[in-house]
Every structure is written in structure tokens, then in C-alpha cells.
Motif scaffolding. Structure first.
Motif, PDB file in Angstrom:
ATOM      1  N   THR A 165       0.826  -1.208   0.000  1.00 17.41           N
ATOM      2  CA  THR A 165       0.000   0.000   0.000  1.00 17.41           C
ATOM      3  C   THR A 165       0.859   1.257   0.000  1.00 17.41           C
TER       4      THR A 165
ATOM      5  N   HIS B 108      -5.871   3.813   0.312  1.00 12.47           N
ATOM      6  CA  HIS B 108      -4.652   3.183   0.801  1.00 12.47           C
ATOM      7  C   HIS B 108      -4.066   3.915   2.007  1.00 12.47           C
TER       8      HIS B 108
ATOM      9  N   ILE C 158      -5.753   2.085   4.811  1.00 14.92           N
ATOM     10  CA  ILE C 158      -5.149   0.766   5.037  1.00 14.92           C
ATOM     11  C   ILE C 158      -3.834   0.903   5.791  1.00 14.92           C
TER      12      ILE C 158
END
Length: 207
Positions: A15, A32, A35
Motif C-alpha cells: 500500500t 490506501h 489501510i
């Protein structure tokens, strides 16, 4: 001495690569970011205390665990807000403080324009959220402001860090832990991290 913990996780590496890519659009950049933030904050809270509590499952009574609610989240505005959204998904009860620091593009010195912290920080673990640790100036100022409010146990959570920023933080606040996904090469003449992520706030907010 506070520790510097570089998180080694394949999902985080994947990521972070997407975040680095200059062709990543705002929508994917935001996804992302969430994440990466969740993985980073999970690591930064790995050793927080939990108390034993009973719990009734659909079948039996058994032993469970409950986090002792001693965490405070402090995003550094504006880019730090991007990490707060992810943190609140699984720490919804955590109090949040804010500090606004704007960097002068010529001098690279940060100017404080806003500050609001929870009243009691004495026995709390304070997580300072800022995607990028560059010169370290903003983080040093944030730590100093939090210490004036009684904070003792502090940690910085960032996606990328420059060696210059790490060194400055260790010199000025040696007891503060640093959690990062990557330690990059250096700062360029404009005090941007290389290879870095570019202007994180602009890329996240689409400005």
C-alpha cells in the motif's frame, strides 16, 4: 531512549508503494491511506494494557479482554486528519486532540495556528498522527505542547520518515517512540522527503 520501529508487513509495503506512485489518484490515495494507517496504529498499540473481563458467548461464560481506555489520538493538521479516520474505526472511544501547524514554504519553519487537547493527559498514551516526519519541527513543537499539558508517554506514528527528522526528534525528545513504514533517504533542498510521497495533504484532499 525511545525506539524507532519500522513496521515490516507485506500489505503495508504494497500500500505504501501505491501511495508513493505519482499516478495514484485521490480516491485510491485515500483508500490506501486508511489501510496504511490501520496497520501502523495497530502496531503502535500492540503493547497497551488490557484487563480480564467475563463474557457470555451464545454457549458459555468465558474469559475475555478489554482494552484499558488510556489512548489519546492527536493528528497534526491537516494531513494527520487522514490517519484519524482509520484510527476511529477501531478506537471509537479514544479522545482526540488537535494541533494545527502550517509550514512556511521558504523557511520550512512551522507556525502554530490552532491547538485543542483533552484536559487530562497525565496517564494516557498519546499517539501523534502525521503521515510524514520530515525536518521534525512540527512534531517537536507538538510534543512540547502536549508535555505542557501533562503528557508523558508519547509516540509518533508516520508513514515515511527522513533520517534528519528522526535525529532531531531523538535529540530533543529521546523518550518518544517512532513508528514508521519506511525510513527514506534524505530531505531535498526544499525540505521534502526523498523519495517520499510528495505533498501528502494536497494528494489526500485533492487540492
Amino acid at each position: 531512549m525511545g525506539k524507532v520501529c519500522q513496521i515490516d508487513h507485506p500489505v503495508l509495503k504494497h500500500t505504501l508503494t501505491i501511495l508513493r506512485d505519482k499516478n495514484t489518484g485521490t480516491e485510491d490515495f485515500r483508500r490506501h491511506t486508511a489501510i496504511a494507517a490501520q496497520i501502523m496504529i495497530m502496531e503502535a498499540t500492540k503493547n497497551i494494557p488490557a484487563e480480564t473481563v467475563p463474557v457470555e458467548t451464545p454457549l458459555v461464560r468465558t474469559k475475555g479482554f478489554r482494552i484499558v481506555r488510556g489512548i489519546v489520538l492527536v493528528p497534526v493538521l491537516r494531513a494527520g486528519i487522514s490517519m484519524l479516520f482509520a484510527a476511529k474505526d477501531f478506537l471509537p472511544w479514544a479522545p482526540v486532540g488537535f494541533i494545527g501547524l502550517e509550514r512556511d514554504e521558504i523557511t520550512a519553519v512551522a507556525r502554530e495556528y490552532y491547538k485543542k487537547f483533552p484536559s487530562d493527559l497525565t496517564d494516557k498514551r498519546v499517539l501523534i498522527l502525521d503521515p510524514m516526519l520530515a525536518t521534525g519541527g512540527s512534531i517537536v513543537d507538538t510534543i512540547s505542547a502536549l508535555q505542557k499539558k501533562g503528557a508523558v508517554e508519547l509516540a509518533v506514528v508516520c508513514f515515511v520518515a527522513a533520517p534528519e527528522g528522526i535525529s532531531r526528534l531523538q535529540e530533543t525528545h529521546p523518550d518518544v517512540d517512532i513508528y514508521t513504514a519506511a525510513i527514506d533517504t534524505n530531505l531535498n533542498q526544499s525540505k521534502y522527503i526523498v523519495p517520499g510521497l510528495g505533498d501528502f495533504g494536497n494528494r489526500y484532499f485533492g487540492t
